[in-house]
Design a protein around this motif. Sequence first.
Motif, PDB file in Angstrom:
ATOM      1  N   VAL A 174       5.316  -2.481 -13.430  1.00 52.05           N
ATOM      2  CA  VAL A 174       4.709  -1.293 -14.032  1.00 52.05           C
ATOM      3  C   VAL A 174       3.300  -1.628 -14.519  1.00 52.05           C
ATOM      4  O   VAL A 174       2.362  -0.857 -14.322  1.00 52.05           O
ATOM      5  N   LYS A 175       3.127  -2.809 -15.114  1.00 56.46           N
ATOM      6  CA  LYS A 175       1.795  -3.227 -15.559  1.00 56.46           C
ATOM      7  C   LYS A 175       0.846  -3.340 -14.365  1.00 56.46           C
ATOM      8  O   LYS A 175      -0.308  -2.909 -14.438  1.00 56.46           O
ATOM      9  N   SER A 176       1.325  -3.878 -13.278  1.00 58.32           N
ATOM     10  CA  SER A 176       0.502  -3.992 -12.070  1.00 58.32           C
ATOM     11  C   SER A 176       0.069  -2.615 -11.576  1.00 58.32           C
ATOM     12  O   SER A 176      -1.089  -2.412 -11.205  1.00 58.32           O
ATOM     13  N   ALA A 177       0.982  -1.672 -11.573  1.00 55.43           N
ATOM     14  CA  ALA A 177       0.655  -0.305 -11.152  1.00 55.43           C
ATOM     15  C   ALA A 177      -0.349   0.326 -12.104  1.00 55.43           C
ATOM     16  O   ALA A 177      -1.295   1.003 -11.680  1.00 55.43           O
ATOM     17  N   MET A 178      -0.165   0.108 -13.402  1.00 58.60           N
ATOM     18  CA  MET A 178      -1.106   0.644 -14.384  1.00 58.60           C
ATOM     19  C   MET A 178      -2.493   0.044 -14.193  1.00 58.60           C
ATOM     20  O   MET A 178      -3.498   0.756 -14.272  1.00 58.60           O
ATOM     21  N   ASP A 179      -2.560  -1.248 -13.904  1.00 58.41           N
ATOM     22  CA  ASP A 179      -3.843  -1.899 -13.660  1.00 58.41           C
ATOM     23  C   ASP A 179      -4.538  -1.292 -12.446  1.00 58.41           C
ATOM     24  O   ASP A 179      -5.757  -1.077 -12.453  1.00 58.41           O
ATOM     25  N   ALA A 180      -3.776  -1.009 -11.408  1.00 61.52           N
ATOM     26  CA  ALA A 180      -4.350  -0.397 -10.204  1.00 61.52           C
ATOM     27  C   ALA A 180      -4.872   1.000 -10.511  1.00 61.52           C
ATOM     28  O   ALA A 180      -5.946   1.390 -10.034  1.00 61.52           O
ATOM     29  N   LEU A 181      -4.140   1.752 -11.308  1.00 67.18           N
ATOM     30  CA  LEU A 181      -4.603   3.096 -11.685  1.00 67.18           C
ATOM     31  C   LEU A 181      -5.849   3.027 -12.561  1.00 67.18           C
ATOM     32  O   LEU A 181      -6.771   3.834 -12.400  1.00 67.18           O
ATOM     33  N   LYS A 182      -5.911   2.055 -13.461  1.00 62.98           N
ATOM     34  CA  LYS A 182      -7.107   1.885 -14.291  1.00 62.98           C
ATOM     35  C   LYS A 182      -8.306   1.529 -13.424  1.00 62.98           C
ATOM     36  O   LYS A 182      -9.420   2.012 -13.663  1.00 62.98           O
ATOM     37  N   GLU A 183      -8.089   0.685 -12.422  1.00 62.21           N
ATOM     38  CA  GLU A 183      -9.175   0.313 -11.518  1.00 62.21           C
ATOM     39  C   GLU A 183      -9.654   1.540 -10.730  1.00 62.21           C
ATOM     40  O   GLU A 183     -10.860   1.736 -10.551  1.00 62.21           O
ATOM     41  N   ALA A 184      -8.717   2.364 -10.290  1.00 59.88           N
ATOM     42  CA  ALA A 184      -9.104   3.596  -9.582  1.00 59.88           C
ATOM     43  C   ALA A 184      -9.894   4.519 -10.493  1.00 59.88           C
ATOM     44  O   ALA A 184     -10.911   5.093 -10.084  1.00 59.88           O
ATOM     45  N   LEU A 185      -9.454   4.657 -11.725  1.00 58.00           N
ATOM     46  CA  LEU A 185     -10.176   5.498 -12.685  1.00 58.00           C
ATOM     47  C   LEU A 185     -11.579   4.950 -12.941  1.00 58.00           C
ATOM     48  O   LEU A 185     -12.554   5.700 -12.962  1.00 58.00           O
ATOM     49  N   SER A 186     -11.669   3.646 -13.079  1.00 56.80           N
ATOM     50  CA  SER A 186     -12.980   3.014 -13.287  1.00 56.80           C
ATOM     51  C   SER A 186     -13.888   3.272 -12.091  1.00 56.80           C
ATOM     52  O   SER A 186     -15.081   3.570 -12.273  1.00 56.80           O
ATOM     53  N   LYS A 239     -14.650   6.965  -3.089  1.00 51.29           N
ATOM     54  CA  LYS A 239     -13.424   7.745  -2.914  1.00 51.29           C
ATOM     55  C   LYS A 239     -12.362   6.909  -2.208  1.00 51.29           C
ATOM     56  O   LYS A 239     -11.206   6.854  -2.644  1.00 51.29           O
ATOM     57  N   ASP A 240     -12.750   6.225  -1.128  1.00 55.22           N
ATOM     58  CA  ASP A 240     -11.798   5.402  -0.389  1.00 55.22           C
ATOM     59  C   ASP A 240     -11.230   4.292  -1.260  1.00 55.22           C
ATOM     60  O   ASP A 240     -10.035   3.992  -1.197  1.00 55.22           O
ATOM     61  N   SER A 241     -12.071   3.687  -2.075  1.00 56.34           N
ATOM     62  CA  SER A 241     -11.620   2.628  -2.966  1.00 56.34           C
ATOM     63  C   SER A 241     -10.621   3.164  -3.993  1.00 56.34           C
ATOM     64  O   SER A 241      -9.576   2.553  -4.240  1.00 56.34           O
ATOM     65  N   ALA A 242     -10.935   4.305  -4.579  1.00 55.94           N
ATOM     66  CA  ALA A 242     -10.035   4.902  -5.576  1.00 55.94           C
ATOM     67  C   ALA A 242      -8.710   5.296  -4.929  1.00 55.94           C
ATOM     68  O   ALA A 242      -7.638   5.046  -5.495  1.00 55.94           O
ATOM     69  N   VAL A 243      -8.769   5.897  -3.759  1.00 56.25           N
ATOM     70  CA  VAL A 243      -7.538   6.296  -3.058  1.00 56.25           C
ATOM     71  C   VAL A 243      -6.694   5.074  -2.730  1.00 56.25           C
ATOM     72  O   VAL A 243      -5.465   5.091  -2.901  1.00 56.25           O
ATOM     73  N   SER A 244      -7.329   3.996  -2.316  1.00 51.45           N
ATOM     74  CA  SER A 244      -6.611   2.763  -2.012  1.00 51.45           C
ATOM     75  C   SER A 244      -5.902   2.221  -3.250  1.00 51.45           C
ATOM     76  O   SER A 244      -4.734   1.815  -3.182  1.00 51.45           O
ATOM     77  N   GLU A 245      -6.594   2.205  -4.383  1.00 51.95           N
ATOM     78  CA  GLU A 245      -5.990   1.716  -5.629  1.00 51.95           C
ATOM     79  C   GLU A 245      -4.824   2.609  -6.066  1.00 51.95           C
ATOM     80  O   GLU A 245      -3.790   2.119  -6.528  1.00 51.95           O
ATOM     81  N   ILE A 246      -4.978   3.913  -5.932  1.00 50.60           N
ATOM     82  CA  ILE A 246      -3.905   4.843  -6.309  1.00 50.60           C
ATOM     83  C   ILE A 246      -2.701   4.653  -5.394  1.00 50.60           C
ATOM     84  O   ILE A 246      -1.552   4.605  -5.863  1.00 50.60           O
ATOM     85  N   ASN A 247      -2.946   4.513  -4.100  1.00 52.55           N
ATOM     86  CA  ASN A 247      -1.841   4.277  -3.168  1.00 52.55           C
ATOM     87  C   ASN A 247      -1.133   2.970  -3.466  1.00 52.55           C
ATOM     88  O   ASN A 247       0.100   2.887  -3.390  1.00 52.55           O
ATOM     89  N   HIS A 248      -1.906   1.935  -3.833  1.00 54.54           N
ATOM     90  CA  HIS A 248      -1.304   0.657  -4.204  1.00 54.54           C
ATOM     91  C   HIS A 248      -0.391   0.828  -5.421  1.00 54.54           C
ATOM     92  O   HIS A 248       0.728   0.310  -5.452  1.00 54.54           O
ATOM     93  N   ALA A 249      -0.865   1.572  -6.404  1.00 53.15           N
ATOM     94  CA  ALA A 249      -0.062   1.809  -7.610  1.00 53.15           C
ATOM     95  C   ALA A 249       1.211   2.568  -7.270  1.00 53.15           C
ATOM     96  O   ALA A 249       2.297   2.227  -7.751  1.00 53.15           O
ATOM     97  N   LEU A 250       1.086   3.592  -6.446  1.00 59.83           N
ATOM     98  CA  LEU A 250       2.266   4.375  -6.065  1.00 59.83           C
ATOM     99  C   LEU A 250       3.260   3.529  -5.271  1.00 59.83           C
ATOM    100  O   LEU A 250       4.475   3.622  -5.487  1.00 59.83           O
ATOM    101  N   ASP A 251       2.755   2.699  -4.368  1.00 59.82           N
ATOM    102  CA  ASP A 251       3.637   1.813  -3.604  1.00 59.82           C
ATOM    103  C   ASP A 251       4.357   0.844  -4.533  1.00 59.82           C
ATOM    104  O   ASP A 251       5.561   0.605  -4.384  1.00 59.82           O
TER     105      ASP A 251
END
Length: 68
Positions: free
Chosen positions: A52-64, A18-30
């Motif tokens: 935008v690609k960087s943010a999408m990559d972070a969201l994909k990592e969170a989803l993974s 959960k912490d890892s996913a939240v971190s990736e999502i926050n990174h994408a939002l930032d």
Amino acid sequence: MVQVNGLTDALTEVDNFKDSAVSEINHALDTLSDIDFTVNSEEDVQYIESEVKSAMDALKEALSTLES
């Protein structure tokens, strides 16, 4: 797959995922909130696309992370 021994270990692993996913999502939002969307040149377009690609990559990592 992570091996766990007991409920405490399992709960710890869930918290870590959960912490890892939240971190990736926050990174994408930032990343998205920091983008300057002013376009004056092709370089500006490339910058926006890259961010935008960087943010999408972070969201994909969170989803993974959440799917594992």
